[in-house]
Design a protein around this motif. Structure first.
Motif, PDB file in Angstrom:
ATOM      1  N   GLY A 133       0.853  -1.182   0.000  1.00 33.99           N
ATOM      2  CA  GLY A 133       0.000   0.000   0.000  1.00 33.99           C
ATOM      3  C   GLY A 133       0.880   1.220   0.000  1.00 33.99           C
TER       4      GLY A 133
ATOM      5  N   ARG B  80      -2.424 -11.439  15.854  1.00 36.39           N
ATOM      6  CA  ARG B  80      -2.502 -11.324  14.392  1.00 36.39           C
ATOM      7  C   ARG B  80      -1.423 -12.169  13.719  1.00 36.39           C
ATOM      8  NH1 ARG B  80       1.639  -8.286  12.749  1.00 36.39           N
ATOM      9  NH2 ARG B  80       0.943  -8.045  10.623  1.00 36.39           N
TER      10      ARG B  80
ATOM     11  N   LYS C  75       3.962  -8.676   4.644  1.00 36.41           N
ATOM     12  CA  LYS C  75       2.651  -8.065   4.362  1.00 36.41           C
ATOM     13  C   LYS C  75       1.800  -9.063   3.592  1.00 36.41           C
ATOM     14  CE  LYS C  75       0.922  -3.415   3.603  1.00 36.41           C
ATOM     15  NZ  LYS C  75       0.778  -2.947   4.989  1.00 36.41           N
TER      16      LYS C  75
ATOM     17  N   TYR D 250      -4.126 -10.427   8.095  1.00 35.71           N
ATOM     18  CA  TYR D 250      -5.333  -9.603   8.189  1.00 35.71           C
ATOM     19  C   TYR D 250      -6.554 -10.460   8.498  1.00 35.71           C
ATOM     20  CZ  TYR D 250      -3.004  -5.324   7.068  1.00 35.71           C
ATOM     21  OH  TYR D 250      -2.211  -4.229   7.147  1.00 35.71           O
TER      22      TYR D 250
ATOM     23  N   GLY E 136      -3.310  -2.556  15.276  1.00 28.32           N
ATOM     24  CA  GLY E 136      -4.051  -2.934  14.071  1.00 28.32           C
ATOM     25  C   GLY E 136      -3.106  -2.981  12.876  1.00 28.32           C
TER      26      GLY E 136
ATOM     27  N   ALA F   4      -1.174  -0.803  11.742  1.00 31.66           N
ATOM     28  CA  ALA F   4      -0.263   0.341  11.822  1.00 31.66           C
ATOM     29  C   ALA F   4       0.748   0.079  12.929  1.00 31.66           C
ATOM     30  CB  ALA F   4      -1.050   1.619  12.120  1.00 31.66           C
ATOM     31  N   ASN F   5       1.914   0.682  12.838  1.00 32.04           N
ATOM     32  CA  ASN F   5       2.929   0.569  13.883  1.00 32.04           C
ATOM     33  C   ASN F   5       2.583   1.497  15.045  1.00 32.04           C
ATOM     34  OD1 ASN F   5       6.184  -0.090  12.249  1.00 32.04           O
ATOM     35  ND2 ASN F   5       4.342  -1.332  12.412  1.00 32.04           N
TER      36      ASN F   5
ATOM     37  N   LEU G  81       5.107  -5.746  11.366  1.00 32.92           N
ATOM     38  CA  LEU G  81       5.374  -5.401   9.967  1.00 32.92           C
ATOM     39  C   LEU G  81       6.231  -4.124   9.946  1.00 32.92           C
ATOM     40  CD1 LEU G  81       4.305  -3.759   7.186  1.00 32.92           C
ATOM     41  CD2 LEU G  81       4.682  -6.206   7.058  1.00 32.92           C
TER      42      LEU G  81
ATOM     43  N   SER H 195       6.979  -0.877   9.133  1.00 32.56           N
ATOM     44  CA  SER H 195       6.259   0.219   8.469  1.00 32.56           C
ATOM     45  C   SER H 195       7.236   1.216   7.860  1.00 32.56           C
ATOM     46  CB  SER H 195       5.371   0.924   9.493  1.00 32.56           C
ATOM     47  OG  SER H 195       5.087   2.243   9.102  1.00 32.56           O
TER      48      SER H 195
ATOM     49  N   THR I  49       6.265   4.143   6.790  1.00 31.73           N
ATOM     50  CA  THR I  49       5.897   5.427   7.408  1.00 31.73           C
ATOM     51  C   THR I  49       6.663   5.612   8.721  1.00 31.73           C
ATOM     52  OG1 THR I  49       3.691   5.013   6.522  1.00 31.73           O
ATOM     53  CG2 THR I  49       3.914   6.846   8.072  1.00 31.73           C
ATOM     54  N   ASN I  50       6.745   4.542   9.505  1.00 34.45           N
ATOM     55  CA  ASN I  50       7.471   4.611  10.774  1.00 34.45           C
ATOM     56  C   ASN I  50       8.948   4.985  10.531  1.00 34.45           C
ATOM     57  OD1 ASN I  50       8.244   4.349  13.438  1.00 34.45           O
ATOM     58  ND2 ASN I  50       7.606   2.219  13.658  1.00 34.45           N
TER      59      ASN I  50
ATOM     60  N   CYS J 234       1.123   4.688  13.217  1.00 30.35           N
ATOM     61  CA  CYS J 234       1.498   5.238  11.915  1.00 30.35           C
ATOM     62  C   CYS J 234       1.512   4.160  10.841  1.00 30.35           C
ATOM     63  CB  CYS J 234       2.854   5.929  12.000  1.00 30.35           C
ATOM     64  SG  CYS J 234       4.196   4.859  12.521  1.00 30.35           S
TER      65      CYS J 234
HETATM   66  C1  LIG Z   1       1.151  -2.041   5.886  1.00 34.28           C
HETATM   67  C2  LIG Z   1       1.190  -2.216   7.367  1.00 34.28           C
HETATM   68  C3  LIG Z   1       1.699  -1.234   8.229  1.00 34.28           C
HETATM   69  C4  LIG Z   1       2.129   0.125   7.753  1.00 34.28           C
HETATM   70  O1  LIG Z   1       3.215   0.105   6.881  1.00 34.28           O
HETATM   71  P1  LIG Z   1       3.516   1.346   5.953  1.00 34.28           P
HETATM   72  O2  LIG Z   1       4.662   0.936   5.134  1.00 34.28           O
HETATM   73  O3  LIG Z   1       3.824   2.492   6.834  1.00 34.28           O
HETATM   74  O4  LIG Z   1       2.261   1.578   5.169  1.00 34.28           O
HETATM   75  C5  LIG Z   1       1.774  -1.515   9.590  1.00 34.28           C
HETATM   76  N1  LIG Z   1       1.362  -2.698  10.082  1.00 34.28           N
HETATM   77  C6  LIG Z   1       0.845  -3.668   9.284  1.00 34.28           C
HETATM   78  C7  LIG Z   1       0.411  -4.944   9.897  1.00 34.28           C
HETATM   79  C8  LIG Z   1       0.760  -3.457   7.901  1.00 34.28           C
HETATM   80  O5  LIG Z   1       0.243  -4.413   7.131  1.00 34.28           O
END
Ligand SMILES: *Cc1c(COP(=O)(O)O)cnc(C)c1O
Length: 338
Positions: free
Chosen positions: A58, A173, A183, A188, A221, A223-224, A242, A244, A246-247, A280
């Motif tokens: 994403g 999760r 990912k 999910y 969820g 997001a980090n 995961l 991130s 963004t993180n 994030c």
């Molecule tokens: C995609 C995702 C993120 C965020 O990752 P970004 O690269 O910042 O979009 C965080 N946690 C999970 C479980 C993800 O699938």
């Protein structure tokens, strides 16, 4: 440009004109194909349907004040999908092919890229699935990689407003040595029951603890998680989180602002010591957290007592979206111009 209500865009699927696809057969990737169909013709024994050989990404494109279109961190997303593919034994998409597919999908759907200044963007969804037929458990020999796009508004409907989250001890999760750092759709699927529970109790999302000891914070969820105290940005380190992108960006921006950055285990008790906390990700951007409720211990951690995002979250958020939208320079080469 299409005539949408750009101010009130949901975070959902809106049909665009084109998507791009590429097939892996006989040990190699073919040519990029462009289509207007929203459907795929898939063998009923495809490994993606039975054994979860599915990876996704994403990322987002933004239109600047200058009219230019910026795709944020495509290279990092390409590398992460490569890692994910190897993690669940799929044919990895070469980084250059990934970027070409993303840029092509964005360019072909240019009229769906929201104008500057509405807080909306073009969400880009690359998808890699095992398309070859197998009945025994083994990796497919054929794969489909595709990229579609859809214009989106904020993930949480109130935008940059603090949310309430619920600690989730009854579900994980991902397993300690499982696929949490990749990912994949399976993570999910594993999160949906706890997310429903949180939503039914009025929370925006769940906060997962580490699946092995239930002592440390993992993720919020999709997001980090991060916390801020004593001029330090602290984010959990764990094998089931995961990574991130963004993180990683926010860590760099925090350093630039003179904050210390720590990536380490974060015990749940430490929640009572943070000045600000948030989550994030590409979808969530940077979302401050107002309240964390732990129903099993009856503990409640509160932040943003005046209902407003804290000062550090606000500075980090503003800096990140300014770079994404082209309102401020991009010193790290995070942006590609289309
Ligand atoms: C995609 C995702 C993120 C965020 O990752 P970004 O690269 O910042 O979009 C965080 N946690 C999970 C479980 C993800 O699938």
């Amino acid at each position: 440009m299409e005539n949408f209500d750009w101010k009130n865009m949901p975070f959902g699927y809106i049909k665009t004109d084109y998507n791009v696809r590429c097939y892996y057969r006989d040990g190699e990737w073919g040519e990029l194909e462009i289509t207007s169909s929203e459907y795929i013709n898939l063998h009923m024994a495809a490994t993606s349907l039975h054994y979860g050989q599915e990876a996704f990404e994403g990322l987002k494109a933004f239109r600047g004040k200058d009219g230019k279109v910026r795709v944020f961190r495509s290279e990092a997303n390409a590398k992460r999908m490569h890692d994910t593919a190897e993690g669940i034994r799929m044919a990895p998409v070469p980084v250059e092919l990934f970027k070409k597919a993303v840029f092509t999908a964005v360019k072909l759907n240019e009229k769906f890229i929201p104008p500057h200044g509405f807080g909306a963007s073009l969400y880009i969804r690359p998808l890699l699935i095992g398309s070859g037929a197998e009945v025994g458990v083994r990796p497919a020999k054929e794969y489909l990689f595709m990229v579609f796009v859809t214009p989106v508004g904020p993930y949480f409907k109130d935008g940059f407003k603090p949310i309430d989250v619920m600690v989730c001890r009854g579900y994980d999760r991902a397993a300690p040595l499982g696929t949490g750092r990749f990912k994949v759709g399976g993570n999910y699927a594993a999160s949906l029951a706890s997310l429903e529970l949180a939503h039914n109790k009025g929370f925006s999302t769940t906060l997962y603890l580490d699946p092995k000891e239930k002592k440390y914070i993992d993720e919020a969820g999709p997001a980090n998680f991060f916390g801020i105290k004593n001029n330090t940005y602290i984010t959990p380190e764990s094998n089931s989180i995961l990574p991130s992108i963004t993180n990683m960006c926010i860590q760099q921006l925090a350093k630039d602002m003179g904050l210390n950055v720590e990536c380490r285990q974060v015990p749940i008790e430490e929640l009572s010591t943070f000045e600000e906390v948030g989550e994030c990700g590409t979808a969530a951007v940077l979302t401050p957290i107002r309240k964390i409720v732990d129903p099993d211990t009856n503990l409640i951690y509160e932040y943003c007592k005046d209902g407003k995002p804290g000062p550090v979250c606000t500075r980090l958020y503003n800096k990140l979206i300014a770079i994404q939208n082209g309102d401020e320079p991009d010193p790290y080469g995070w942006v590609d111009y289309i």
